[in-house]
Design an enzyme around this catalytic site. Structure first.
Site, PDB file in Angstrom:
ATOM      1  N   GLY A 145       2.554  -8.872 -15.278  1.00  0.00           N
ATOM      2  CA  GLY A 145       2.048  -9.319 -13.647  1.00  0.00           C
ATOM      3  C   GLY A 145       1.817 -10.639 -13.624  1.00  0.00           C
ATOM      4  O   GLY A 145       0.996 -11.021 -12.809  1.00  0.00           O
ATOM      5  N   ALA A 184       1.855  -3.822 -11.715  1.00  0.00           N
ATOM      6  CA  ALA A 184       1.820  -2.359 -10.981  1.00  0.00           C
ATOM      7  C   ALA A 184       2.600  -2.442  -9.685  1.00  0.00           C
ATOM      8  O   ALA A 184       2.810  -3.600  -9.369  1.00  0.00           O
ATOM      9  CB  ALA A 184       0.300  -2.169 -10.810  1.00  0.00           C
ATOM     10  N   GLN A 185       3.056  -1.558  -9.522  1.00  0.00           N
ATOM     11  CA  GLN A 185       3.544  -1.421  -8.066  1.00  0.00           C
ATOM     12  C   GLN A 185       2.052  -1.087  -7.136  1.00  0.00           C
ATOM     13  O   GLN A 185       1.548   0.066  -7.188  1.00  0.00           O
ATOM     14  CB  GLN A 185       4.229  -0.004  -7.876  1.00  0.00           C
ATOM     15  CG  GLN A 185       5.037  -0.055  -6.462  1.00  0.00           C
ATOM     16  CD  GLN A 185       4.168  -0.086  -5.109  1.00  0.00           C
ATOM     17  OE1 GLN A 185       4.046  -1.084  -4.594  1.00  0.00           O
ATOM     18  NE2 GLN A 185       3.463   1.165  -4.854  1.00  0.00           N
ATOM     19  N   SER A 224      -8.656  -0.105  -9.774  1.00  0.00           N
ATOM     20  CA  SER A 224      -8.948  -0.682  -8.404  1.00  0.00           C
ATOM     21  C   SER A 224     -10.128   0.458  -7.582  1.00  0.00           C
ATOM     22  O   SER A 224     -10.120   1.601  -7.911  1.00  0.00           O
ATOM     23  CB  SER A 224      -7.403  -0.232  -7.633  1.00  0.00           C
ATOM     24  OG  SER A 224      -7.586  -0.078  -6.322  1.00  0.00           O
ATOM     25  N   GLU A 235      -9.322   1.711  -4.849  1.00  0.00           N
ATOM     26  CA  GLU A 235      -8.781   2.851  -4.455  1.00  0.00           C
ATOM     27  C   GLU A 235      -8.881   4.178  -5.120  1.00  0.00           C
ATOM     28  O   GLU A 235      -8.818   5.255  -4.689  1.00  0.00           O
ATOM     29  CB  GLU A 235      -7.052   2.612  -4.211  1.00  0.00           C
ATOM     30  CG  GLU A 235      -6.620   1.658  -3.137  1.00  0.00           C
ATOM     31  CD  GLU A 235      -6.633   2.222  -1.980  1.00  0.00           C
ATOM     32  OE1 GLU A 235      -6.208   3.362  -1.724  1.00  0.00           O
ATOM     33  OE2 GLU A 235      -7.284   1.863  -1.061  1.00  0.00           O
ATOM     34  N   TYR A 281      -0.657   6.061  -5.443  1.00  0.00           N
ATOM     35  CA  TYR A 281      -1.352   4.614  -5.996  1.00  0.00           C
ATOM     36  C   TYR A 281      -2.608   4.979  -6.555  1.00  0.00           C
ATOM     37  O   TYR A 281      -2.843   4.604  -7.588  1.00  0.00           O
ATOM     38  CB  TYR A 281      -1.279   3.550  -4.963  1.00  0.00           C
ATOM     39  CG  TYR A 281      -1.980   2.227  -5.307  1.00  0.00           C
ATOM     40  CD1 TYR A 281      -1.240   1.122  -6.346  1.00  0.00           C
ATOM     41  CD2 TYR A 281      -3.285   1.955  -5.135  1.00  0.00           C
ATOM     42  CE1 TYR A 281      -1.894   0.433  -6.907  1.00  0.00           C
ATOM     43  CE2 TYR A 281      -4.057   0.854  -5.650  1.00  0.00           C
ATOM     44  CZ  TYR A 281      -3.297   0.029  -6.581  1.00  0.00           C
ATOM     45  OH  TYR A 281      -3.872  -0.878  -7.280  1.00  0.00           O
ATOM     46  N   ASN A 288     -10.545  -5.111  -2.751  1.00  0.00           N
ATOM     47  CA  ASN A 288      -9.557  -5.740  -2.388  1.00  0.00           C
ATOM     48  C   ASN A 288      -9.926  -7.411  -2.816  1.00  0.00           C
ATOM     49  O   ASN A 288     -10.992  -7.684  -2.418  1.00  0.00           O
ATOM     50  CB  ASN A 288      -9.567  -5.669  -0.954  1.00  0.00           C
ATOM     51  CG  ASN A 288      -9.045  -4.145  -0.452  1.00  0.00           C
ATOM     52  OD1 ASN A 288      -9.704  -3.164  -0.951  1.00  0.00           O
ATOM     53  ND2 ASN A 288      -8.041  -3.880   0.242  1.00  0.00           N
ATOM     54  N   GLY A 326       0.583 -11.301  -1.191  1.00  0.00           N
ATOM     55  CA  GLY A 326       1.841 -10.776  -0.660  1.00  0.00           C
ATOM     56  C   GLY A 326       1.903 -10.415   0.881  1.00  0.00           C
ATOM     57  O   GLY A 326       0.802 -10.051   1.354  1.00  0.00           O
ATOM     58  N   THR A 350      -4.206  -8.357   5.272  1.00  0.00           N
ATOM     59  CA  THR A 350      -4.946  -9.671   5.321  1.00  0.00           C
ATOM     60  C   THR A 350      -3.696 -10.826   5.798  1.00  0.00           C
ATOM     61  O   THR A 350      -3.605 -11.693   6.489  1.00  0.00           O
ATOM     62  CB  THR A 350      -5.742 -10.368   4.410  1.00  0.00           C
ATOM     63  OG1 THR A 350      -4.829 -10.034   3.125  1.00  0.00           O
ATOM     64  CG2 THR A 350      -6.867  -9.438   4.009  1.00  0.00           C
ATOM     65  N   GLU A 390      -5.808   8.188   4.524  1.00  0.00           N
ATOM     66  CA  GLU A 390      -6.431   6.752   4.744  1.00  0.00           C
ATOM     67  C   GLU A 390      -7.882   6.696   3.864  1.00  0.00           C
ATOM     68  O   GLU A 390      -8.711   7.667   3.560  1.00  0.00           O
ATOM     69  CB  GLU A 390      -6.877   6.524   6.045  1.00  0.00           C
ATOM     70  CG  GLU A 390      -7.490   4.979   6.418  1.00  0.00           C
ATOM     71  CD  GLU A 390      -6.597   4.123   6.030  1.00  0.00           C
ATOM     72  OE1 GLU A 390      -6.132   3.641   4.776  1.00  0.00           O
ATOM     73  OE2 GLU A 390      -5.849   3.125   6.861  1.00  0.00           O
TER      74      GLU A 390
HETATM   75  O1  G4F Z   1      -3.971  -4.538   2.819  1.00  0.00           O
HETATM   76  P1  G4F Z   1      -3.926  -3.289   2.390  1.00  0.00           P
HETATM   77  O2  G4F Z   1      -2.505  -2.765   2.248  1.00  0.00           O
HETATM   78  O3  G4F Z   1      -4.482  -3.044   1.138  1.00  0.00           O
HETATM   79  P2  G4F Z   1      -5.250  -1.459   0.368  1.00  0.00           P
HETATM   80  O4  G4F Z   1      -4.505  -0.203   0.763  1.00  0.00           O
HETATM   81  O5  G4F Z   1      -6.848  -1.501   0.683  1.00  0.00           O
HETATM   82  O6  G4F Z   1      -4.890  -1.703  -1.296  1.00  0.00           O
HETATM   83  C1  G4F Z   1      -5.098  -3.135  -1.667  1.00  0.00           C
HETATM   84  O7  G4F Z   1      -6.545  -3.242  -2.360  1.00  0.00           O
HETATM   85  C2  G4F Z   1      -6.600  -2.256  -3.201  1.00  0.00           C
HETATM   86  C3  G4F Z   1      -8.238  -2.558  -3.811  1.00  0.00           C
HETATM   87  O8  G4F Z   1      -9.108  -1.621  -2.966  1.00  0.00           O
HETATM   88  C4  G4F Z   1      -5.675  -2.428  -4.498  1.00  0.00           C
HETATM   89  F1  G4F Z   1      -5.841  -1.738  -5.451  1.00  0.00           F
HETATM   90  C5  G4F Z   1      -4.359  -2.424  -3.666  1.00  0.00           C
HETATM   91  O9  G4F Z   1      -3.389  -2.609  -5.006  1.00  0.00           O
HETATM   92  C6  G4F Z   1      -4.171  -3.299  -2.755  1.00  0.00           C
HETATM   93  O10 G4F Z   1      -4.259  -4.667  -3.364  1.00  0.00           O
HETATM   94  O11 G4F Z   1      -4.462  -2.199   3.510  1.00  0.00           O
HETATM   95  C7  G4F Z   1      -6.077  -2.368   4.069  1.00  0.00           C
HETATM   96  C8  G4F Z   1      -6.155  -1.678   5.179  1.00  0.00           C
HETATM   97  C9  G4F Z   1      -5.802  -0.120   5.018  1.00  0.00           C
HETATM   98  O12 G4F Z   1      -6.766   0.871   5.412  1.00  0.00           O
HETATM   99  C10 G4F Z   1      -4.540  -0.192   6.003  1.00  0.00           C
HETATM  100  O13 G4F Z   1      -4.399   1.361   6.476  1.00  0.00           O
HETATM  101  O14 G4F Z   1      -5.779  -2.102   6.469  1.00  0.00           O
HETATM  102  C11 G4F Z   1      -4.950  -1.173   6.944  1.00  0.00           C
HETATM  103  N1  G4F Z   1      -3.882  -1.605   7.764  1.00  0.00           N
HETATM  104  C12 G4F Z   1      -3.733  -1.277   8.903  1.00  0.00           C
HETATM  105  N2  G4F Z   1      -2.566  -1.888   9.353  1.00  0.00           N
HETATM  106  C13 G4F Z   1      -2.744  -2.120   7.215  1.00  0.00           C
HETATM  107  C14 G4F Z   1      -1.959  -2.470   8.391  1.00  0.00           C
HETATM  108  N3  G4F Z   1      -2.459  -2.241   5.956  1.00  0.00           N
HETATM  109  C15 G4F Z   1      -1.170  -3.078   5.918  1.00  0.00           C
HETATM  110  N4  G4F Z   1      -0.713  -3.253   4.532  1.00  0.00           N
HETATM  111  N5  G4F Z   1      -0.131  -3.281   6.734  1.00  0.00           N
HETATM  112  C16 G4F Z   1      -0.608  -2.844   8.169  1.00  0.00           C
HETATM  113  O15 G4F Z   1       0.274  -3.088   9.117  1.00  0.00           O
END
Ligand code: G4F
Length: 342
Positions: A19, A95-96, A138, A140, A162, A191, A198, A203, A294
């Protein structure tokens, strides 16, 4: 068994990163190079064929790292690479990693994340049993949290394919440590973000859209759950913890987190205000972006990492958001600028 290449033990350490082209891999490669390591990376063969498209985050490191083609879905290809290079530490980051995608295609996520980790551990056990191994666990894994803040002893309750795949990788890592005496550690990383994140993660989706709106290239931002709370740190800080875990006398697992949590809404508020905008004028909730299950609240207790590794984050939440927004605004103002290397 194939012969291993031998190396003078007094020379600098060698590390292998899976990775390496990702956000964390690129920061980790930089960190290890700065410490005098020789760095090897595993990449897909297809990436080697189109380096300009695939190596954006490590473009500035390409003359200092050695890349090897292998696929996490193929045990023979991993075995081949591991049998041909010599290294002291292995950081398994590939990883995915997009949680939403894991709901769309859980099979691919499980296959890559679980089997890929198993292949790495099995090949190392066979070929390099004394190599120190880091697994990218993670937050998660804590999912529907059983206690707050979450620490190393908090029970797992993953909420996505995941999250389940990461629990399996964590357990595989622990099992290889306990069964075969391997120096195998897991980081339970909350996080972690930054300008190299990406665009699919929330964020970067927010900061890149703020920059577009500011430049007149977009006029709204569609998001899912604005109330989810996350413990957001900076990836450059978190890779230091990965390295420190492998320098300890005994292998162990560590939570890496800031200890602060913020909602997606708060991230929006700060990111838009950094550009002189009010998020309420642009953010729209799109129910199609809600996840089937969620993770509502994550906040980590990293006291063990602070105490035993001497690790601590250097970025405050506000600085992280500011750096990401400013980077995305600069990328629009200077479209020919190299990929952000912060
Ligand atoms: O940025 P996210 O997609 O990250 P998530 O799901 O927390 O996972 C990331 O952090 C993990 C560590 O805890 C890693 F293991 C994992 O690989 C990844 O890096 O989403 C963060 C939050 C979620 O609750 C999601 O439902 O943001 C919320 N969200 C709201 N609107 C959204 C959106 N997420 C994404 N990606 N896109 C949206 O439009």
């Amino acid at each position: 068994m194939m012969p291993l290449l031998l190396r003078d033990p007094h020379l600098s350490k060698h590390a292998l990163i899976t990775g390496i082209t990702g956000q964390d891999g690129s920061h980790l490669a930089e960190h290890l190079l700065s410490l005098g390591y020789k760095v090897h990376g595993i990449v897909r063969r297809v990436a080697l064929e189109v380096p300009d498209q695939r190596f954006g985050r490590i473009q500035h490191l390409l003359d200092r790292v050695t890349l090897h083609a292998a696929s996490l879905e193929s045990y023979p290809s991993i075995f081949h690479v591991i049998s041909h290079i010599d290294f002291d530490e292995c950081y398994h980051l590939a990883a995915q990693s997009f949680v939403a995608e894991s709901f769309t295609d859980g099979f691919s996520t499980m296959n890559t994340n679980i089997n890929g980790t198993h292949y790495m551990l099995a090949a190392l056990r066979e070929l390099r049993p004394r190599c120190r191994f880091y697994f990218a666990g993670s937050s998660e894994m804590f999912g529907k949290v059983r206690e707050t803040p979450q620490k190393e002893t908090t029970p797992f309750y993953p909420r996505s394919p995941y999250g389940i795949s990461k629990v399996a990788g964590f357990e595989l890592t622990r099992n290889y440590r306990e069964s075969y005496g391997m120096f195998a550690c897991s980081g339970m990383l909350f996080n972690h973000e930054g300008p190299r994140r990406g665009f699919e993660f929330v964020t970067r989706k927010i900061t890149s859209t703020v920059a577009k709106i500011k430049a007149g290239l977009a006029n709204e931002l569609k998001l899912g759950n604005l109330d989810a709370q996350r413990d957001w740190g900076h990836a450059a800080d978190y890779v230091r913890a990965m390295h420190l875990m492998l320098q300890q006398d005994e292998p162990d697992d560590y939570v890496v987190a800031t200890g602060e949590t913020h909602t997606v809404r708060e991230f929006c508020e700060l990111a838009f205000s950094e550009a002189g905008l009010d998020y309420k004028d642009y953010v729209k909730v799109d129910e199609r972006l809600l996840r089937p299950a969620e993770v509502d609240l994550l906040v980590g207790d990293a006291s063990k990492a602070r105490k035993q590794l001497g690790w601590q984050p250097t970025y405050a939440f506000r600085d992280l958001v500011r750096e990401m927004v400013q980077n995305d605004m600069r990328l629009i103002a200077e479209p020919h600028a190299a990929h952000a290397v912060h």
